[in-house]
Design a protein around this motif. Structure first.
Motif, short mmCIF file in Angstrom:
data_model
loop_
_atom_site.label_atom_id
_atom_site.label_comp_id
_atom_site.label_asym_id
_atom_site.label_seq_id
_atom_site.Cartn_x
_atom_site.Cartn_y
_atom_site.Cartn_z
N ARG A 1 0.84 -1.20 0.00
CA ARG A 1 0.00 0.00 0.00
C ARG A 1 0.87 1.24 0.00
NH1 ARG A 1 -5.25 1.36 1.62
NH2 ARG A 1 -5.45 3.52 2.35
N ALA A 2 0.41 2.27 -0.73
CA ALA A 2 1.11 3.55 -0.76
C ALA A 2 0.10 4.67 -0.57
CB ALA A 2 1.86 3.73 -2.08
N ASP A 3 0.27 5.45 0.52
CA ASP A 3 -0.56 6.64 0.79
C ASP A 3 0.28 7.88 0.54
OD1 ASP A 3 -3.08 5.37 1.98
OD2 ASP A 3 -1.53 4.51 3.27
N TYR A 4 -0.34 8.92 -0.02
CA TYR A 4 0.40 10.09 -0.46
C TYR A 4 -0.14 11.38 0.15
CZ TYR A 4 2.13 7.03 -4.23
OH TYR A 4 2.71 6.01 -4.94
N LYS A 5 0.76 12.24 0.60
CA LYS A 5 0.45 13.62 0.96
C LYS A 5 1.34 14.50 0.08
CE LYS A 5 -1.20 17.08 3.46
NZ LYS A 5 -0.79 18.15 2.54
N THR B 1 3.67 7.32 2.46
CA THR B 1 3.67 6.33 3.52
C THR B 1 3.52 4.96 2.88
OG1 THR B 1 2.68 7.89 5.07
CG2 THR B 1 2.57 5.55 5.65
N TYR B 2 4.57 4.16 2.96
CA TYR B 2 4.60 2.87 2.27
C TYR B 2 4.48 1.74 3.28
CZ TYR B 2 6.07 -0.83 -0.95
OH TYR B 2 6.12 -1.95 -1.72
N THR B 3 3.55 0.81 3.02
CA THR B 3 3.31 -0.33 3.89
C THR B 3 3.66 -1.61 3.16
OG1 THR B 3 1.50 0.86 4.96
CG2 THR B 3 1.63 -1.51 5.37
N ASN B 4 4.54 -2.38 3.74
CA ASN B 4 4.98 -3.65 3.15
C ASN B 4 4.14 -4.78 3.75
OD1 ASN B 4 6.35 -5.80 2.01
ND2 ASN B 4 8.05 -5.72 3.47
N ASN B 5 3.12 -5.20 3.03
CA ASN B 5 2.26 -6.31 3.48
C ASN B 5 2.75 -7.66 2.97
OD1 ASN B 5 0.32 -4.72 4.91
ND2 ASN B 5 -0.52 -4.05 2.94
N SER B 6 3.84 -7.66 2.24
CA SER B 6 4.34 -8.91 1.66
C SER B 6 4.99 -9.76 2.74
CB SER B 6 5.36 -8.60 0.57
OG SER B 6 6.63 -8.31 1.12
N VAL C 1 5.12 -8.17 6.34
CA VAL C 1 3.78 -8.27 6.97
C VAL C 1 3.49 -7.06 7.86
CG1 VAL C 1 2.19 -9.83 8.11
CG2 VAL C 1 4.24 -10.75 7.02
N GLY C 2 3.50 -5.89 7.25
CA GLY C 2 3.05 -4.70 7.97
C GLY C 2 4.10 -3.66 8.24
N GLY C 3 5.35 -3.85 7.85
CA GLY C 3 6.38 -2.85 8.07
C GLY C 3 6.08 -1.56 7.32
N LYS C 4 6.33 -0.38 7.98
CA LYS C 4 6.02 0.91 7.37
C LYS C 4 7.21 1.84 7.43
CE LYS C 4 1.02 1.16 8.19
NZ LYS C 4 -0.09 2.03 8.62
N LEU C 5 7.26 2.75 6.44
CA LEU C 5 8.18 3.88 6.48
C LEU C 5 7.59 4.98 5.62
CD1 LEU C 5 9.59 3.87 3.49
CD2 LEU C 5 11.22 2.33 4.52
N GLN C 6 8.20 6.19 5.74
CA GLN C 6 7.78 7.31 4.92
C GLN C 6 8.95 7.79 4.05
OE1 GLN C 6 6.18 9.94 8.05
NE2 GLN C 6 4.17 9.71 7.06
N ILE C 7 8.61 8.21 2.85
CA ILE C 7 9.58 8.76 1.91
C ILE C 7 9.15 10.19 1.61
CG2 ILE C 7 10.69 8.48 -0.33
CD1 ILE C 7 9.53 5.58 -0.32
N TYR D 1 -2.45 0.83 -4.55
CA TYR D 1 -3.61 1.58 -4.07
C TYR D 1 -3.28 2.25 -2.74
CZ TYR D 1 -6.49 -0.53 -7.67
OH TYR D 1 -7.01 -0.91 -8.88
N GLY D 2 -3.99 3.34 -2.48
CA GLY D 2 -3.84 4.05 -1.21
C GLY D 2 -4.73 5.28 -1.20
N ASN D 3 -4.60 6.10 -0.16
CA ASN D 3 -5.34 7.35 -0.03
C ASN D 3 -4.45 8.52 -0.42
OD1 ASN D 3 -7.62 5.99 0.88
ND2 ASN D 3 -7.06 6.23 3.03
N PHE D 4 -5.03 9.53 -1.05
CA PHE D 4 -4.29 10.70 -1.50
C PHE D 4 -4.84 11.96 -0.84
CE2 PHE D 4 -3.56 7.56 -4.70
CZ PHE D 4 -2.32 7.83 -5.27
N ASP D 5 -3.95 12.77 -0.34
CA ASP D 5 -4.28 14.09 0.20
C ASP D 5 -3.32 15.06 -0.50
OD1 ASP D 5 -3.95 16.47 1.91
OD2 ASP D 5 -5.32 15.42 3.26
N TYR D 6 -3.87 16.00 -1.30
CA TYR D 6 -2.97 16.85 -2.07
C TYR D 6 -3.49 18.28 -2.18
CZ TYR D 6 -5.97 15.85 -6.21
OH TYR D 6 -7.01 15.73 -7.10
#
Length: 867
Positions: free
Chosen positions: A64-68, A87-92, A170-176, A236-241
């Motif tokens: 998943r990738a969410d964007y601001k 905000t990237y979520t590694n569900n693999s 399985v759920g690790g997150k970070l932001q770029i 897929y993800g949510n976008f706020d721009y």
């Protein structure tokens, strides 16, 4: 993207003349049932990620990738600057030591890989000017509350970030966090760009931020470069721009505007509220508002704030030149959405963009009711420089489009909100899974929109030459590998026709629609492969279609079904008939045969494709009660049979006393008589057809002796000349799309024959060159005489004349270039003669039904008209 327009085909056309298509010699039956009905089509069994039935497995996952995103638009420099926080979520189930992003703006650099792999002749995806691409200022990794500069490397349109510590499974997150900017190209390979209008620039902004590549269970990281033809594969993800820009601009984008009170006047808000309750189009902003320049808050700049949920991308548009209108969309659940259009004043009008919102509303409602409910709050159509490109909730369509062409491109681009916006297939590899599926949806939709206002049935037999041309490539080919002149067929037309054949000829609407809806529901907001689609259709429809998937999607096999004989039980017609059919090419499909008996009885026989499991020849019984006078395979021309001339069979001999000369005389009498026809010194016929949603015009001029002019143009593409033919005695010239066509002596003789308005007037001068076939033929369910005219060695013209009316209904030319033309709707014109007002032919691989608009007889056409 709406790529398969007349222009894209014309730019790389082949030598076809008017409706001509080169064909190879028939080599005899090629069919082998063992190749078609192979038990080894499916390569793998199901697993825990994707099950054997075509559904997501019990352990299916996707990242998943969410964007601001926050940017500023500088309209003086045509530049965008800002930041993107991902905000990237590694569900693999895999720890990731590095990440990959798409950096698509780099396609506009002069040193891009796309530029290096573009032909010198250019093309739709060629750069016309260059930019610096993405100007990356800084990239940071934010993880566990700590921010540090990223270790990254840009390779053409891909950006790799190397992590110091692997991102947990399985759920690790970070932001770029990326600080960047770029110059907006004027022409952005027909996916984005800017257009100058009399009231200001129109900006269509897409691929405007670095986007995460997909990491999946099929290929891991999907890192195919962006070369132009291959589109996108996104998480897929949510976008706020937010977009900060001069206050005079109207901005609209994917998703919902969160701060209307800050960027709209009270009057605009009130008009939008009225539109949200109206099924009729409501004007929000007209040209008077544009000229006044007072319909926005009195500030130097404004910041527009949008949000788009569960999407794979966002795009937006900005201009002070926009006329703006809107209407309510009614969704099957009872929810409402807003259809809206923004366009420059130059293209307003009920024959153009003033109907755009009507088209948007209709397309969204029809697709929602038929397949799956629309998921975005707004649907925006933008008129600008981009010919046709799709993004979630917003599409860019060429401002030059009108009437059927505008419906066609609008309907197509919004169809993409189902494929690939909802069903997130890999466009970079499988263009047919979005373009082909969407083109199929468009065809279903157009049949019912406004009671078929823009629907024209396609004669698939005439379309076969384009589908199975000499340069045909399999559908299952990476789009950047498919040659540009065949991309429209392989990615759009042929897969769409395949689904139509499944729906109408193999499964039936009820079974197909249930299976197709099942596929959409299963894979909404997920990432299916071709095999997931194939398995889902098989399982939900209850049919092993592996033979069809193989032949239609993985090969370039052709279809040629023929009736080769009719016999009777004990030689007695009343005891029933035995009808023999053959499969002469490699493809197998069901067979529909219409039958007419001498006593007037008619019947339809439908045979499944499985009859071809027994081999290439099949004989079936038919309960006739009298002699069969006519049997025709595929009477409605629903299948792309490459040789429809062997589809019909008539056992009736031509009556004694009928000769080639008598057939020709009956024809000449039927269209006015020899004396009136010889009195025609010049003739002009102007006609028009709709091809791929665009009007195509044909003008034909004749002047005796021996002068002929024909030109076929597309007005909406700056009067693009597709074909220009000129005959003046022995001077013969043919051009296609400004390219001179070489002609041998046989082709020149054929064109000289074409230069005569009524060539039958000369046939009696050389009766030995004419031959009447001894049996009746069948053309569109009508008994006809066949008269063959030997023009020269290697060139024969076959004319077909109605037994009932005497009129010429069809012509086949066998020569260095082959052609088929059909005529109908004969009407009288000045001088007491009749000509056909319907001309059915093929233009650059597309069936075209030209309808005569104007005629002129003996108008003293000057020689200058033949240039």
């Amino acid at each position: 993207m709406k790529l398969y327009k007349i222009l894209s085909v014309a730019l790389l056309c082949v030598y076809t003349l008017t409706g001509y298509a080169q064909t190879g010699d028939q080599q005899g039956p090629k069919y082998d049932q063992h190749k078609v009905f192979s038990p080894l089509f499916y390569p793998e069994k199901g697993n825990e990620f994707r099950n054997a039935g075509g559904a997501p497995g019990s352990k299916y996952w996707q990242n998943r990738a969410d964007y601001k995103i926050d940017v500023t638009l500088d309209t003086l420099k045509h530049h965008i600057d800002g930041t993107a926080l991902i905000t990237y979520t590694n569900n693999s189930p895999d720890a990731l030591a590095f990440l990959w992003l798409q950096d698509d703006q780099n396609i506009y650099r002069q040193d891009s890989r796309a530029e290096a792999t573009t032909a010198v002749t250019g093309g739709r995806f060629a750069n016309r000017t260059y930019t610096k691409g993405d100007e990356i200022k800084a990239i940071y990794i934010i993880k566990n509350g700590k921010t540090q500069k990223a270790d990254y490397l840009v390779t053409d349109t891909r950006l790799q970030i190397k992590l110091k510590d692997s991102l947990k499974a399985v759920g690790g997150k970070l932001q770029i966090k990326i600080e960047y900017g770029f110059e907006i190209p004027k022409y952005g390979t027909d996916r984005m760009g800017r257009q100058q209008t009399k009231n200001g620039w129109i900006y269509e902004i897409a691929q405007w931020y670095p986007r995460m590549e997909v990491y999946d269970d099929v290929s891991g990281w999907n890192t195919l470069p962006y070369l132009g033809a291959g589109e996108f594969y996104l998480e897929y993800g949510n976008f706020d721009y937010t977009i900060t820009a001069p206050s005079s601009l109207i901005i609209t984008g994917s998703g919902e505007l969160l701060n209307p009170a800050e960027v709209y006047t009270a009057s605009t808000i009130a008009k939008l509220a009225a539109a949200a309750k109206s099924d009729k189009t409501v004007t929000i902003r007209d040209e008077a508002d544009i000229l006044k320049g007072t319909d926005h808050p009195a500030k130097a700049s404004l910041t527009w704030h949008f949000a788009c949920k569960n999407a794979r991308d966002v795009a937006w548009t900005a201009s002070k030149a926009f006329i703006w209108d809107a209407a309510r969309i009614n969704l099957p659940s009872g929810k409402k959405a807003l259809a809206q259009s923004v366009y420059p004043a130059e293209v307003k009008g009920n024959d153009a963009w003033s109907r755009s919102t009507e088209y948007v509303k209709a397309a969204i409602e029809l697709y929602s009711n038929q397949w799956f409910e629309y998921t975005y709050p707004v649907a925006t159509n933008v008129a600008g420089t981009v010919g046709g490109m799709e993004y979630p909730g917003i599409v860019f369509c060429g401002s030059e489009n009108k009437t059927g062409s505008l419906w066609d491109v609008t309907n197509h681009e919004f169809g993409h909100n189902w494929f690939p916006m909802i069903v997130g297939s890999n466009e970079r590899k499988y263009a047919w899974m979005d373009e082909g599926f969407n083109t199929f949806l468009n065809d279903v939709d157009t049949r019912v929109f406004n009671k078929g206002e823009y629907f024209t049935p396609v004669d698939e037999q005439k379309a076969a030459s384009g589908l199975f041309s000499a340069d045909a490539e399999p559908i299952m080919t990476i789009p950047d590998v498919i040659q540009e002149n065949f991309l429209g067929v392989a990615a759009y037309e042929k897969p769409a026709l395949g689904l139509t054949i499944l729906r109408e000829q193999i499964l039936g609407e009820q079974r197909f629609d249930y299976a197709f809806r099942t596929y959409i529901k299963r894979w909404a907001f997920k990432h299916p492969t071709p095999w997931d689609f194939f398995h889902t259709m098989d399982n939900a429809a209850g049919e092993d279609l592996s033979w069809f998937w193989n032949e239609w999607f993985l090969t370039t096999w052709k279809l040629d079904q023929a009736i080769t004989g009719i016999n009777y039980q004990d030689g007695d017609e009343s005891k029933g008939a035995l009808i023999t059919i053959e499969n002469l090419e490699e493809m197998a499909l069901p067979v529909t045969i219409s039958i007419k008996e001498e006593n007037g009885k008619t019947g339809i026989v439908k045979l499944p494709a499985e009859v071809w499991q027994r081999g290439g020849v099949w004989t079936f019984p038919y309960k006739s009660t009298s002699k069969i006078i006519m049997a025709t395979i595929d009477p409605d021309h629903k299948l792309p049979d490459v040789n429809p001339e062997n589809n019909s069979f008539s056992g009736l001999p031509v009556p004694k006393g009928v000769t080639a000369l008598s057939v020709i005389k009956n024809y000449l009498d039927a269209i006015g008589g020899t004396d009136k026809l010889k009195n025609v010194k010049d003739l002009q016929v102007s006609s028009a057809a709709s091809v791929q949603g665009s009007e195509v015009q044909m003008v034909s001029r004749y002047r005796t002796p021996g002068m002929f002019y024909q030109q076929i143009t597309v007005p909406s593409y700056n009067n693009l000349v597709l074909t220009h033919i000129l005959v003046n005695g022995d001077n013969i010239n043919v051009q296609q799309v400004n390219h001179q066509m070489p002609l041998d002596d046989v082709a020149k003789k054929l064109l000289k024959e074409k230069s005569k308005p009524f060539p039958e007037l000369d046939y009696e001068k050389n009766p030995n060159n004419m031959m009447l076939d001894s049996t009746f033929k069948v053309v569109n369910g009508e008994m006809v005489y066949e008269v063959d005219i030997n023009i020269t060695d290697g060139a024969v013209i076959k004319n077909f004349y109605s037994q009932k009316t005497g009129l010429k209904v069809k012509q086949i030319i066998d020569g260095p270039v082959d052609s088929t033309v059909e005529w109908g709707n004969y009407e009288g014109i000045n001088g007491g003669i009749k000509i056909p007002f319907l001309i059915k032919t093929v233009v650059l691989g597309h069936p075209a039904d030209f309808k005569v608009k104007e005629t002129a007889v003996n108008s003293n056409m000057p020689a200058v008209s033949f240039q």
